[in-house]
Write an enzyme that holds these catalytic residues in place. Sequence first.
Site, PDB file in Angstrom:
ATOM      1  N   ASP A   1      -5.214  10.598 -26.333  1.00 12.77           N
ATOM      2  CA  ASP A   1      -6.013   9.542 -26.960  1.00 12.77           C
ATOM      3  C   ASP A   1      -6.470   8.514 -25.936  1.00 12.77           C
ATOM      4  O   ASP A   1      -7.617   8.055 -25.956  1.00 12.77           O
ATOM      5  CB  ASP A   1      -5.199   8.852 -28.064  1.00 12.77           C
ATOM      6  CG  ASP A   1      -4.688   9.846 -29.088  1.00 12.77           C
ATOM      7  OD1 ASP A   1      -5.229  10.967 -29.135  1.00 12.77           O
ATOM      8  OD2 ASP A   1      -3.749   9.506 -29.832  1.00 12.77           O
TER       9      ASP A   1
ATOM     10  N   GLU B   1      -4.507  20.579 -30.594  1.00 10.15           N
ATOM     11  CA  GLU B   1      -3.665  19.570 -31.251  1.00 10.15           C
ATOM     12  C   GLU B   1      -2.191  19.834 -30.984  1.00 10.15           C
ATOM     13  O   GLU B   1      -1.736  20.988 -31.040  1.00 10.15           O
ATOM     14  CB  GLU B   1      -3.941  19.627 -32.761  1.00 10.15           C
ATOM     15  CG  GLU B   1      -3.956  18.283 -33.424  1.00 10.15           C
ATOM     16  CD  GLU B   1      -5.131  17.424 -32.946  1.00 10.15           C
ATOM     17  OE1 GLU B   1      -4.919  16.580 -32.050  1.00 10.15           O
ATOM     18  OE2 GLU B   1      -6.224  17.602 -33.481  1.00 10.15           O
ATOM     19  N   HIS B   2      -1.473  18.763 -30.698  1.00 13.62           N
ATOM     20  CA  HIS B   2      -0.050  18.831 -30.361  1.00 13.62           C
ATOM     21  C   HIS B   2       0.174  19.713 -29.123  1.00 13.62           C
ATOM     22  O   HIS B   2       1.198  20.361 -28.992  1.00 13.62           O
ATOM     23  CB  HIS B   2       0.781  19.322 -31.560  1.00 13.62           C
ATOM     24  CG  HIS B   2       0.874  18.278 -32.638  1.00 13.62           C
ATOM     25  ND1 HIS B   2       1.824  17.277 -32.627  1.00 13.62           N
ATOM     26  CD2 HIS B   2       0.094  18.059 -33.720  1.00 13.62           C
ATOM     27  CE1 HIS B   2       1.631  16.492 -33.683  1.00 13.62           C
ATOM     28  NE2 HIS B   2       0.586  16.936 -34.361  1.00 13.62           N
TER      29      HIS B   2
ATOM     30  N   GLY C   1      -4.658   3.793 -38.916  1.00 10.15           N
ATOM     31  CA  GLY C   1      -3.839   4.724 -39.705  1.00 10.15           C
ATOM     32  C   GLY C   1      -4.601   5.958 -40.142  1.00 10.15           C
ATOM     33  O   GLY C   1      -4.165   6.687 -41.019  1.00 10.15           O
ATOM     34  N   ALA C   2      -5.770   6.201 -39.528  1.00  8.57           N
ATOM     35  CA  ALA C   2      -6.609   7.312 -39.957  1.00  8.57           C
ATOM     36  C   ALA C   2      -6.604   8.452 -38.951  1.00  8.57           C
ATOM     37  O   ALA C   2      -7.400   9.382 -39.050  1.00  8.57           O
ATOM     38  CB  ALA C   2      -8.043   6.820 -40.184  1.00  8.57           C
ATOM     39  N   GLY C   3      -5.711   8.386 -37.963  1.00 12.42           N
ATOM     40  CA  GLY C   3      -5.645   9.453 -36.963  1.00 12.42           C
ATOM     41  C   GLY C   3      -6.829   9.433 -36.020  1.00 12.42           C
ATOM     42  O   GLY C   3      -7.177  10.452 -35.428  1.00 12.42           O
ATOM     43  N   LEU C   4      -7.475   8.275 -35.869  1.00 13.31           N
ATOM     44  CA  LEU C   4      -8.687   8.183 -35.045  1.00 13.31           C
ATOM     45  C   LEU C   4      -8.444   7.351 -33.783  1.00 13.31           C
ATOM     46  O   LEU C   4      -9.374   6.904 -33.139  1.00 13.31           O
ATOM     47  CB  LEU C   4      -9.839   7.603 -35.888  1.00 13.31           C
ATOM     48  CG  LEU C   4     -10.182   8.444 -37.133  1.00 13.31           C
ATOM     49  CD1 LEU C   4     -11.218   7.737 -37.997  1.00 13.31           C
ATOM     50  CD2 LEU C   4     -10.677   9.839 -36.749  1.00 13.31           C
ATOM     51  N   SER C   5      -7.177   7.137 -33.457  1.00 13.60           N
ATOM     52  CA  SER C   5      -6.778   6.477 -32.201  1.00 13.60           C
ATOM     53  C   SER C   5      -7.177   5.011 -32.101  1.00 13.60           C
ATOM     54  O   SER C   5      -7.642   4.545 -31.055  1.00 13.60           O
ATOM     55  CB  SER C   5      -7.332   7.238 -30.987  1.00 13.60           C
ATOM     56  OG  SER C   5      -6.689   8.454 -30.879  1.00 13.60           O
TER      57      SER C   5
HETATM   58  C1  GLA Z   1      -1.520  11.826 -31.641  1.00  9.37           C
HETATM   59  C2  GLA Z   1      -0.972  11.507 -30.248  1.00  9.37           C
HETATM   60  C3  GLA Z   1      -1.627  12.403 -29.215  1.00  9.37           C
HETATM   61  C4  GLA Z   1      -1.523  13.872 -29.607  1.00  9.37           C
HETATM   62  C5  GLA Z   1      -1.971  14.075 -31.063  1.00  9.37           C
HETATM   63  C6  GLA Z   1      -1.741  15.487 -31.530  1.00  9.37           C
HETATM   64  O1  GLA Z   1      -2.881  11.508 -31.706  1.00  9.37           O
HETATM   65  O2  GLA Z   1      -1.232  10.156 -29.929  1.00  9.37           O
HETATM   66  O3  GLA Z   1      -1.039  12.178 -27.957  1.00  9.37           O
HETATM   67  O4  GLA Z   1      -0.228  14.346 -29.414  1.00  9.37           O
HETATM   68  O5  GLA Z   1      -1.311  13.194 -31.942  1.00  9.37           O
HETATM   69  O6  GLA Z   1      -2.559  16.363 -30.847  1.00  9.37           O
END
Ligand code: GLA
Length: 405
Positions: A193, A51-52, A143-147
Site C-alpha cells: 500500500d 493479494e496477501h 475502512g474500505a480496503g482502499l489504503s
Molecule cells: C493490506 C495490507 C497489504 C497487503 C494486503 C493484502 O492492504 O496493508 O500490505 O498485505 O492487505 O494483499
Amino acid sequence: MNGPLDPEAGAEAEALNAAQTAEAAEGFRAVHGGEPTGIWAAPGRVNLIGEHTDYNDGFVMPLALPHTTRVAAARRDDGVLGLHSADVSGGTVRLPAEKLAPGTADGWAAYPAGVVWALREAGLLSGREGGADLYIRSDVPTGAGLSSSAALEVATAVALNDLYGLGLAPERIARLCQRAENEFVGVPCGIMDQMASACCTAGHALHLDTRDLAARQVPFDLAAAGLRLLVVDTRVKHALGDGEYARRRAGCEEAAAALGVAALRDVPYGELDTALAGLADPALRPLVRHVVTENRRVEEVVGLLDAGDPRSIGPVLTAGHASLRDDFAVSCPELDLVVETANAAGALGARMTGGGFGGSAVVLVEAAGAEEVGAEVADAFDAAGHPAPRLFEAVPSTGARRLDG
Ligand code: GLA
C-alpha cells in the site's frame, strides 16, 4: 453509479488540484495561523491482482486511485508536532516530536505521528527536528480496503521530506511508512500500500516485486480498450488489526519455515504439489496454495497486459477471488455477492481487493455494460438486505506529489 471520478482528465484534474490546494491552505490558516509552506497529496489504491503476497516476498499489482489525502504543512522549530484532521471532530493533537514512541498517539494521529517517529528512528531527524504543523484532509474512504492509512502516512512523509530537505526516494519513504504502521500503529501490513501510494503513476498499474522493490509501470489504459474497472465498496468495515490478518501472516511464515524457504515466494509453481505433500500440518496447505498460485496469477496478468489483451485478465481476477475465498479464507458474504452478481451480469471478471474481511471489490467490465453491472450489484445488495454499496470507477492515477508549485 454515483459519478465516476476522472480527475486525470486534463482541465478537470487541474481544477480539482486548484480547489484542493486552496481548501488545504485555507484550512491550515484557520487552524494553525500563518501560511503553509506547501500542500502535498498521496492517493489510496486498489490492487488489481496479487493479494496477501506482499508479506511473502511476492508480487503485487496495485494502481493509485484519484482519491487522495492532502497535507498542508509548515515547519516548527520548537519541536512540537501539531496535527489537525479536518475529517474528525475535535481533530487537533499536539505532541512533542522528541518524545514520540509507540503508544504515545492513537487513532488517526498515530499515522502521521508514527511517520515522524520512523524518520527520527532512522536518524533522519534529531533533537527538536520533526516539529511541524499539519492540516490533513482526505477523501479516501476509510475502512474500505482502499489504503486510507497508507495515503495518510505517505502524504505526511512526502511533506516532511520536503520541509526538512531529506531527499528521500519514494521507495525509502514507503519503507519508513510501513515501519510506522508496523511498529508505531501496530498493524503488521506488508509494503504494497505504501509503495502504491508513493510510486504509482497515472495510466499504469505498478508491477512490484516486494522482495527487492523492483518495480515496473505497466500501461493500463482501460478507456482506450473500451473497458472500465469499477470499485465496489461493500461498506463492511474491515479492520486489519483484528487478528485475522496477523494469523494469516503467521501461518504463511510457519509454512515457509516448515518448507525450508525464506518466504513462500520461493516455492516455485511447478513444485507446488510436492510442497503441499511435504507439509505436516494440513491447515497450512491452503495458505501455501493461495500464495503460490496468486504469484503465478500476477505474472499471467502482466503477460496479458503486455500482450495488449486486457479483456482476458478477467477470468484470472475471478480465479484470484476464488482462491482468496476458498483457500485463504479472507472474503465475506458481501464480497462474494459482488463477484457472483457482477460476473452473472456480464462482467469480465471480479475479485475482492486489499486485505479482505470486508472492504472493496474490483470489477472489470465493458464500458458499455458498466452501468448495468453496477445496477445489478446494487439490486442484489438490496435484495439481500445489505446497506447500499458505494460504486465508483478506478482510474489509474498519480502517486504522491506536491500539489502547489
Ligand atoms: C493490506 C495490507 C497489504 C497487503 C494486503 C493484502 O492492504 O496493508 O500490505 O498485505 O492487505 O494483499
